[in-house]
Write an enzyme that holds these catalytic residues in place. Structure first.
Site, PDB file in Angstrom:
ATOM      1  N   GLY A  11       0.822  -1.211   0.000  1.00 52.85           N
ATOM      2  CA  GLY A  11       0.000   0.000   0.000  1.00 52.85           C
ATOM      3  C   GLY A  11       0.855   1.260   0.000  1.00 52.85           C
ATOM      4  O   GLY A  11       2.098   1.207   0.039  1.00 52.85           O
ATOM      5  N   ARG A  37      -3.700 -11.419  -2.855  1.00 57.45           N
ATOM      6  CA  ARG A  37      -3.581 -10.819  -4.195  1.00 57.45           C
ATOM      7  C   ARG A  37      -2.143 -10.463  -4.536  1.00 57.45           C
ATOM      8  O   ARG A  37      -1.741 -10.451  -5.696  1.00 57.45           O
ATOM      9  CB  ARG A  37      -4.413  -9.515  -4.273  1.00 57.45           C
ATOM     10  N   ARG A  93      -6.088   3.300  18.499  1.00 57.53           N
ATOM     11  CA  ARG A  93      -5.480   4.578  18.925  1.00 57.53           C
ATOM     12  C   ARG A  93      -5.969   5.090  20.264  1.00 57.53           C
ATOM     13  O   ARG A  93      -5.208   5.674  21.017  1.00 57.53           O
ATOM     14  CB  ARG A  93      -5.754   5.661  17.873  1.00 57.53           C
ATOM     15  N   CYS A 122      -3.107  11.138  10.297  1.00 62.80           N
ATOM     16  CA  CYS A 122      -2.109  11.949   9.573  1.00 62.80           C
ATOM     17  C   CYS A 122      -2.298  13.465   9.760  1.00 62.80           C
ATOM     18  O   CYS A 122      -1.339  14.193  10.036  1.00 62.80           O
ATOM     19  CB  CYS A 122      -2.132  11.594   8.087  1.00 62.80           C
ATOM     20  N   SER A 152      -3.858  10.741  -1.823  1.00 58.27           N
ATOM     21  CA  SER A 152      -3.089   9.565  -1.374  1.00 58.27           C
ATOM     22  C   SER A 152      -3.381   9.233   0.080  1.00 58.27           C
ATOM     23  O   SER A 152      -3.035   8.154   0.550  1.00 58.27           O
ATOM     24  CB  SER A 152      -1.589   9.793  -1.579  1.00 58.27           C
ATOM     25  N   ARG A 224     -11.356  16.830   1.187  1.00 56.48           N
ATOM     26  CA  ARG A 224     -10.478  16.110   0.245  1.00 56.48           C
ATOM     27  C   ARG A 224     -10.243  17.013  -0.958  1.00 56.48           C
ATOM     28  O   ARG A 224     -11.207  17.558  -1.514  1.00 56.48           O
ATOM     29  CB  ARG A 224     -11.143  14.806  -0.194  1.00 56.48           C
ATOM     30  N   HIS A 231      -0.709  16.881   2.919  1.00 56.32           N
ATOM     31  CA  HIS A 231      -1.918  17.541   3.435  1.00 56.32           C
ATOM     32  C   HIS A 231      -1.594  18.992   3.819  1.00 56.32           C
ATOM     33  O   HIS A 231      -0.507  19.275   4.324  1.00 56.32           O
ATOM     34  CB  HIS A 231      -2.416  16.839   4.701  1.00 56.32           C
TER      35      HIS A 231
HETATM   36  N1  LIG Z   1      -2.366   6.936   3.058  1.00 55.96           N
HETATM   37  C1  LIG Z   1      -2.115   7.780   4.054  1.00 55.96           C
HETATM   38  O1  LIG Z   1      -1.708   8.939   3.822  1.00 55.96           O
HETATM   39  C2  LIG Z   1      -2.300   7.343   5.487  1.00 55.96           C
HETATM   40  C3  LIG Z   1      -1.858   8.204   6.481  1.00 55.96           C
HETATM   41  C4  LIG Z   1      -2.002   7.824   7.831  1.00 55.96           C
HETATM   42  C5  LIG Z   1      -2.571   6.599   8.126  1.00 55.96           C
HETATM   43  N2  LIG Z   1      -2.991   5.791   7.125  1.00 55.96           N
HETATM   44  C6  LIG Z   1      -3.563   4.488   7.498  1.00 55.96           C
HETATM   45  O2  LIG Z   1      -2.605   3.480   7.138  1.00 55.96           O
HETATM   46  C7  LIG Z   1      -3.272   2.284   6.736  1.00 55.96           C
HETATM   47  C8  LIG Z   1      -2.837   1.923   5.314  1.00 55.96           C
HETATM   48  O3  LIG Z   1      -3.231   2.962   4.438  1.00 55.96           O
HETATM   49  P1  LIG Z   1      -2.792   3.032   2.901  1.00 55.96           P
HETATM   50  O4  LIG Z   1      -3.189   4.376   2.453  1.00 55.96           O
HETATM   51  O5  LIG Z   1      -1.393   2.567   2.729  1.00 55.96           O
HETATM   52  O6  LIG Z   1      -3.799   1.951   2.246  1.00 55.96           O
HETATM   53  P2  LIG Z   1      -3.640   1.152   0.867  1.00 55.96           P
HETATM   54  O7  LIG Z   1      -2.779   1.887  -0.075  1.00 55.96           O
HETATM   55  O8  LIG Z   1      -5.039   0.847   0.445  1.00 55.96           O
HETATM   56  O9  LIG Z   1      -2.904  -0.199   1.292  1.00 55.96           O
HETATM   57  C9  LIG Z   1      -3.557  -1.197   2.072  1.00 55.96           C
HETATM   58  C10 LIG Z   1      -2.612  -2.357   2.320  1.00 55.96           C
HETATM   59  O10 LIG Z   1      -3.336  -3.337   3.081  1.00 55.96           O
HETATM   60  C11 LIG Z   1      -3.149  -4.602   2.436  1.00 55.96           C
HETATM   61  N3  LIG Z   1      -4.278  -5.519   2.667  1.00 55.96           N
HETATM   62  C12 LIG Z   1      -5.572  -5.385   2.253  1.00 55.96           C
HETATM   63  N4  LIG Z   1      -6.287  -6.478   2.629  1.00 55.96           N
HETATM   64  C13 LIG Z   1      -5.428  -7.303   3.270  1.00 55.96           C
HETATM   65  C14 LIG Z   1      -5.555  -8.589   3.875  1.00 55.96           C
HETATM   66  N5  LIG Z   1      -6.719  -9.241   3.908  1.00 55.96           N
HETATM   67  N6  LIG Z   1      -4.447  -9.141   4.456  1.00 55.96           N
HETATM   68  C15 LIG Z   1      -3.263  -8.505   4.429  1.00 55.96           C
HETATM   69  N7  LIG Z   1      -3.063  -7.287   3.869  1.00 55.96           N
HETATM   70  C16 LIG Z   1      -4.148  -6.692   3.298  1.00 55.96           C
HETATM   71  C17 LIG Z   1      -3.059  -4.260   0.965  1.00 55.96           C
HETATM   72  O11 LIG Z   1      -2.489  -5.368   0.282  1.00 55.96           O
HETATM   73  P3  LIG Z   1      -2.910  -5.717  -1.251  1.00 55.96           P
HETATM   74  O12 LIG Z   1      -2.127  -4.763  -2.110  1.00 55.96           O
HETATM   75  O13 LIG Z   1      -2.447  -7.124  -1.385  1.00 55.96           O
HETATM   76  O14 LIG Z   1      -4.378  -5.530  -1.352  1.00 55.96           O
HETATM   77  C18 LIG Z   1      -2.132  -3.049   1.040  1.00 55.96           C
HETATM   78  O15 LIG Z   1      -0.801  -3.480   1.207  1.00 55.96           O
HETATM   79  C19 LIG Z   1      -4.770   2.584   6.896  1.00 55.96           C
HETATM   80  O16 LIG Z   1      -5.221   2.176   8.154  1.00 55.96           O
HETATM   81  C20 LIG Z   1      -4.842   4.103   6.775  1.00 55.96           C
HETATM   82  O17 LIG Z   1      -5.969   4.650   7.417  1.00 55.96           O
HETATM   83  C21 LIG Z   1      -2.859   6.135   5.809  1.00 55.96           C
END
Ligand SMILES: NC(=O)c1ccc[n+]([C@@H]2O[C@H](COP(=O)([O-])OP(=O)(O)OC[C@H]3O[C@@H](n4cnc5c(N)ncnc54)[C@H](OP(=O)(O)O)[C@@H]3O)[C@@H](O)[C@H]2O)c1
Length: 326
Positions: A11, A37, A93, A122, A152, A224, A231
């Site tokens: 991700g 996947r 959290r 974030c 993102s 958004r 951000h």
């Molecule tokens: N993006 C940001 O700026 C941000 C900032 C702060 C906090 N967060 C938090 O960080 C977390 C990740 O966010 P992200 O933006 O990186 O999301 P993302 O891009 O959608 O990535 C999600 C990840 O979870 C994996 N995943 C999904 N289903 C799964 C399963 N059943 N078993 C194992 N792995 C699985 C996905 O793997 P696959 O590729 O195999 O589906 C991918 O590696 C979330 O809780 C989000 O709220 C995000």
């Protein structure tokens, strides 16, 4: 050598975590985990494994980068295997035995962990890093915040929505309820009965926990915007003492994790593009709120790369503190 697993390694946050471990020369064995996947994908020479109940047996620390439901499923497996988890989801959290940590602000809370340390939301990390030195100087009673959150922040699907809709506005929507290209959406998360979203509550609830200040009041609107990364936040601070712009600039110049970009005469202020892919939070547009006759209100604008400082970098900084102690 310690073994670190990244759960959610494919991700937006997980991939950044891997990069942060590498650029900070953290000498550990790395294991990448994701869904079925992604099994067999190769990222930077590491083969991605499917996350299963057995995944954590040889692991010391886990960097969690999955959504809440997925994290709740694997967390008991990681705990059973004796791992210490630094988690990015919002699932734990506010749990009493889970420290919520921004290392520049409350690193001392890390030691109170019961196997899980949470990374804050974030926008909350970015706002609190920007305002921590001002809180110490002027005392913050209330924050009025409008966030302008990059696509993102919704993960790889959010990035995909903007990139495809810029070319074709009718491209299918994966992450957002409306077209985000050439638009903005004043909703992040579900609304409650008061018309406030879950994302908007995080700034007050998490801010109180990180600052150890149950009296903190926050009015937050989350929006958004069609920006890829970093951000932005417009913040107004109601303080206990009279504020002084020059003094605010001085304390921010020395603040950990902050870069002052505040020279309006020369058009110097933070912007998402110029703060992308950097670890600091950038602060500018500092001014007294002239509508407050008491002189106790200060406004500012800040930007921070939410995949770095708002997620991966903050988590890796916590990991570094854990590695120093063990
Ligand atoms: N993006 C940001 O700026 C941000 C900032 C702060 C906090 N967060 C938090 O960080 C977390 C990740 O966010 P992200 O933006 O990186 O999301 P993302 O891009 O959608 O990535 C999600 C990840 O979870 C994996 N995943 C999904 N289903 C799964 C399963 N059943 N078993 C194992 N792995 C699985 C996905 O793997 P696959 O590729 O195999 O589906 C991918 O590696 C979330 O809780 C989000 O709220 C995000």
């Amino acid at each position: 050598m310690k073994t670190i697993a990244i759960a959610g390694a494919t991700g937006a946050v997980g991939m950044q975590m891997l990069e942060c471990l590498k650029e900070r020369n953290i000498n550990v064995h790395i294991k990448l985990l994701a869904s079925a996947r992604s099994k067999g994908k190769v990222i930077d020479g590491h083969i991605v494994e499917e996350l299963t109940e057995e995944s954590f047996k040889d692991v010391d620390y886990v960097l969690g980068a999955c959504e809440n439901d997925v994290t709740k499923r694997w967390m008991p497996w990681a705990k059973k295997a004796g791992c210490i988890v630094v988690d990015n989801s919002s699932a734990f959290r506010l749990d009493e035995d889970t420290p919520l940590v921004v290392p520049e602000i409350n690193a001392e809370d890390i030691s109170k962990n019961n196997g899980v340390i949470a990374n804050p939301n974030c926008s909350t990390i970015i706002a609190l890093v920007a305002c921590d030195a001002l809180k110490k100087e002027f005392g913050i009673k209330r924050m009025i915040v409008t966030t302008m959150q990059a696509v993102s922040g919704a993960g790889v699907k959010g990035i995909h929505d903007l990139e495809t809709q810029i070319i074709d506005p009718n491209a299918p929507k994966e992450a957002f309820p409306y077209q985000i290209a050439y638009n903005l959406i004043p909703q992040i998360g579900d609304f409650d009965d008061l018309g406030i979203t879950k994302e908007e509550w995080k700034m007050q609830n998490e801010g109180r926990k990180i600052w150890h200040d149950q009296d903190l009041l926050v009015n937050c609107t989350c929006v958004r915007v069609p920006v890829l990364r970093s951000h932005s936040e417009s913040i107004t601070l109601e303080c206990e003492k009279e504020v002084d712009v020059q003094r605010a600039r001085e304390v921010l110049k020395d603040a950990l994790g902050v870069q002052l970009k505040d020279d309006p005469e020369h058009l110097i202020y933070p912007m998402p593009l110029s703060t992308t892919n950097q670890d600091d939070v950038f602060v500018g547009r500092i001014r007294k709120d002239v509508s407050d006759p008491t002189g106790k209100t200060l406004s500012l604008f800040c930007c921070g790369d939410q995949i770095r400082k708002g997620a991966a970098t903050n988590a890796v900084q916590i990991l570094e503190k854990l590695l120093e102690r063990n």
